[in-house]
Write a protein that holds these residues in place. Structure first.
Motif, PDB file in Angstrom:
ATOM      1  N   LEU A  76      15.291  11.016 -13.341  1.00 26.11           N
ATOM      2  CA  LEU A  76      14.320  11.943 -12.766  1.00 26.11           C
ATOM      3  C   LEU A  76      14.424  12.039 -11.252  1.00 26.11           C
ATOM      4  O   LEU A  76      14.141  13.094 -10.675  1.00 26.11           O
ATOM      5  N   ILE A  77      14.820  10.959 -10.604  1.00 19.02           N
ATOM      6  CA  ILE A  77      14.755  10.866  -9.151  1.00 19.02           C
ATOM      7  C   ILE A  77      15.592  11.936  -8.450  1.00 19.02           C
ATOM      8  O   ILE A  77      15.226  12.406  -7.373  1.00 19.02           O
ATOM      9  N   LYS A  78      16.659  12.387  -9.091  1.00 15.59           N
ATOM     10  CA  LYS A  78      17.490  13.417  -8.466  1.00 15.59           C
ATOM     11  C   LYS A  78      16.855  14.813  -8.548  1.00 15.59           C
ATOM     12  O   LYS A  78      17.359  15.752  -7.963  1.00 15.59           O
ATOM     13  N   HIS A  79      15.730  14.918  -9.254  1.00 12.24           N
ATOM     14  CA  HIS A  79      15.066  16.207  -9.444  1.00 12.24           C
ATOM     15  C   HIS A  79      13.754  16.332  -8.673  1.00 12.24           C
ATOM     16  O   HIS A  79      13.054  17.340  -8.822  1.00 12.24           O
ATOM     17  N   GLY A  80      13.390  15.317  -7.899  1.00 15.92           N
ATOM     18  CA  GLY A  80      12.130  15.390  -7.157  1.00 15.92           C
ATOM     19  C   GLY A  80      11.995  14.222  -6.201  1.00 15.92           C
ATOM     20  O   GLY A  80      12.899  13.389  -6.067  1.00 15.92           O
ATOM     21  N   THR A  81      10.848  14.161  -5.556  1.00 14.94           N
ATOM     22  CA  THR A  81      10.582  13.082  -4.612  1.00 14.94           C
ATOM     23  C   THR A  81      10.156  11.818  -5.359  1.00 14.94           C
ATOM     24  O   THR A  81       9.758  11.873  -6.529  1.00 14.94           O
TER      25      THR A  81
ATOM     26  N   MET B 147      13.743   5.568 -17.494  1.00 17.07           N
ATOM     27  CA  MET B 147      13.729   7.016 -17.234  1.00 17.07           C
ATOM     28  C   MET B 147      13.886   7.368 -15.756  1.00 17.07           C
ATOM     29  O   MET B 147      14.430   8.422 -15.418  1.00 17.07           O
ATOM     30  N   ARG B 148      13.403   6.500 -14.878  1.00 18.93           N
ATOM     31  CA  ARG B 148      13.346   6.789 -13.435  1.00 18.93           C
ATOM     32  C   ARG B 148      14.669   7.321 -12.863  1.00 18.93           C
ATOM     33  O   ARG B 148      14.671   8.346 -12.171  1.00 18.93           O
ATOM     34  N   PRO B 149      15.830   6.687 -13.137  1.00 19.76           N
ATOM     35  CA  PRO B 149      17.076   7.184 -12.537  1.00 19.76           C
ATOM     36  C   PRO B 149      17.450   8.607 -12.964  1.00 19.76           C
ATOM     37  O   PRO B 149      18.149   9.306 -12.235  1.00 19.76           O
TER      38      PRO B 149
ATOM     39  N   ALA C 127      14.055  14.858 -30.202  1.00 19.37           N
ATOM     40  CA  ALA C 127      15.303  14.633 -29.466  1.00 19.37           C
ATOM     41  C   ALA C 127      16.121  13.624 -30.280  1.00 19.37           C
ATOM     42  O   ALA C 127      16.476  12.548 -29.807  1.00 19.37           O
ATOM     43  N   ILE C 128      16.354  13.985 -31.538  1.00 17.19           N
ATOM     44  CA  ILE C 128      16.995  13.101 -32.513  1.00 17.19           C
ATOM     45  C   ILE C 128      18.073  13.880 -33.258  1.00 17.19           C
ATOM     46  O   ILE C 128      18.084  15.116 -33.238  1.00 17.19           O
ATOM     47  N   PRO C 129      18.960  13.160 -33.933  1.00 21.36           N
ATOM     48  CA  PRO C 129      19.996  13.853 -34.713  1.00 21.36           C
ATOM     49  C   PRO C 129      19.377  14.674 -35.848  1.00 21.36           C
ATOM     50  O   PRO C 129      18.378  14.248 -36.454  1.00 21.36           O
TER      51      PRO C 129
ATOM     52  N   ALA D  23      17.150  12.618 -24.738  1.00 26.03           N
ATOM     53  CA  ALA D  23      15.842  12.520 -24.076  1.00 26.03           C
ATOM     54  C   ALA D  23      16.000  12.193 -22.594  1.00 26.03           C
ATOM     55  O   ALA D  23      15.337  12.802 -21.740  1.00 26.03           O
ATOM     56  N   LYS D  24      16.866  11.233 -22.285  1.00 27.94           N
ATOM     57  CA  LYS D  24      17.046  10.816 -20.887  1.00 27.94           C
ATOM     58  C   LYS D  24      17.654  11.921 -20.032  1.00 27.94           C
ATOM     59  O   LYS D  24      17.246  12.127 -18.895  1.00 27.94           O
ATOM     60  N   LYS D  25      18.645  12.600 -20.578  1.00 34.84           N
ATOM     61  CA  LYS D  25      19.409  13.557 -19.774  1.00 34.84           C
ATOM     62  C   LYS D  25      18.834  14.963 -19.773  1.00 34.84           C
ATOM     63  O   LYS D  25      19.076  15.723 -18.844  1.00 34.84           O
ATOM     64  N   LYS D  26      18.074  15.323 -20.820  1.00 34.91           N
ATOM     65  CA  LYS D  26      17.588  16.698 -20.900  1.00 34.91           C
ATOM     66  C   LYS D  26      16.083  16.802 -21.102  1.00 34.91           C
ATOM     67  O   LYS D  26      15.415  17.554 -20.393  1.00 34.91           O
ATOM     68  N   THR D  27      15.535  16.088 -22.071  1.00 31.59           N
ATOM     69  CA  THR D  27      14.125  16.275 -22.415  1.00 31.59           C
ATOM     70  C   THR D  27      13.202  15.849 -21.278  1.00 31.59           C
ATOM     71  O   THR D  27      12.357  16.635 -20.831  1.00 31.59           O
ATOM     72  N   TYR D  28      13.338  14.605 -20.818  1.00 34.80           N
ATOM     73  CA  TYR D  28      12.435  14.130 -19.764  1.00 34.80           C
ATOM     74  C   TYR D  28      12.647  14.852 -18.437  1.00 34.80           C
ATOM     75  O   TYR D  28      11.665  15.202 -17.769  1.00 34.80           O
ATOM     76  N   PRO D  29      13.894  15.148 -18.029  1.00 32.77           N
ATOM     77  CA  PRO D  29      14.045  15.965 -16.816  1.00 32.77           C
ATOM     78  C   PRO D  29      13.405  17.354 -16.956  1.00 32.77           C
ATOM     79  O   PRO D  29      12.831  17.874 -15.995  1.00 32.77           O
ATOM     80  N   SER D  30      13.454  17.935 -18.153  1.00 31.42           N
ATOM     81  CA  SER D  30      12.814  19.242 -18.367  1.00 31.42           C
ATOM     82  C   SER D  30      11.293  19.124 -18.288  1.00 31.42           C
ATOM     83  O   SER D  30      10.627  19.977 -17.688  1.00 31.42           O
ATOM     84  N   LEU D  31      10.741  18.081 -18.894  1.00 31.24           N
ATOM     85  CA  LEU D  31       9.297  17.853 -18.798  1.00 31.24           C
ATOM     86  C   LEU D  31       8.888  17.597 -17.347  1.00 31.24           C
ATOM     87  O   LEU D  31       7.838  18.070 -16.894  1.00 31.24           O
TER      88      LEU D  31
END
Length: 163
Positions: A69-74, A65-67, A124-126, A25-33
């Motif tokens: 996402l921050i590399k993907h936007g302002t 979650m913030r860290p 986003a689970i096994p 979720a942290k590395k893929k799901t939330y950055p995609s959303l």
């Protein structure tokens, strides 16, 4: 065509991320959303509800979650997106906790100007817990088979991480 020009953008949308506190979720799901949000395909009237076993508040979850996402936007885009994000804790076999999360969604959905709402349960689970979680969603207040004047459609989406 910009995201806000599609007819479905006028309907309320709730995205429930099951396994929200995990690496997937942290590395893929939330950055995609977040990418969908910054591209105009999610609006400020949408809600993204994280659900996982880890106990934390909405603010603690947003801080986590913030860290990612921050590399993907302002900073402004990240903060605006995180305002859409809520969090509920509960076990993958806990119908009561899932019902509490569903009640949050229903409150938000009822406040929208759209007469219909749509809901996506994003796994986003096994894979070994997919069936258990789907069963809890079915029997809880969040139920996939539950009739609602508000909900237009409900879907389950699963992501299998192959990286």
């Amino acid at each position: 065509m910009a995201g806000n020009e599609f007819p479905f953008m006028k309907e309320a949308l709730s995205v429930v991320v099951i396994g929200a506190s995990g690496d997937l979720a942290k590395k893929k799901t939330y950055p995609s959303l977040f990418s969908l949000y910054t591209s105009g395909f999610l609006s400020d009237s949408n809600i993204i509800c994280g659900y996982a076993r880890s106990k934390m508040t909405d603010d603690e979850f947003r801080d986590k979650m913030r860290p990612f996402l921050i590399k993907h936007g302002t900073d402004e885009q990240v903060e605006s997106f995180l305002r859409l994000c809520t969090y509920s804790a509960g076990g993958y076999d806990d119908a009561k906790a899932m019902s509490v999360a569903a009640a949050k969604l229903e409150t938000h959905e009822a406040q929208q100007t759209s007469s219909k709402a749509n809901r996506v349960y994003y796994f986003a689970i096994p894979p070994n817990v997919f069936t258990d979680v789907a069963a809890i969603i079915k029997v809880s207040r969040a139920g996939l088979n539950r009739k609602s004047d508000q909900l237009e459609w409900k879907r389950i989406v699963q992501l299998v991480d192959r990286s």
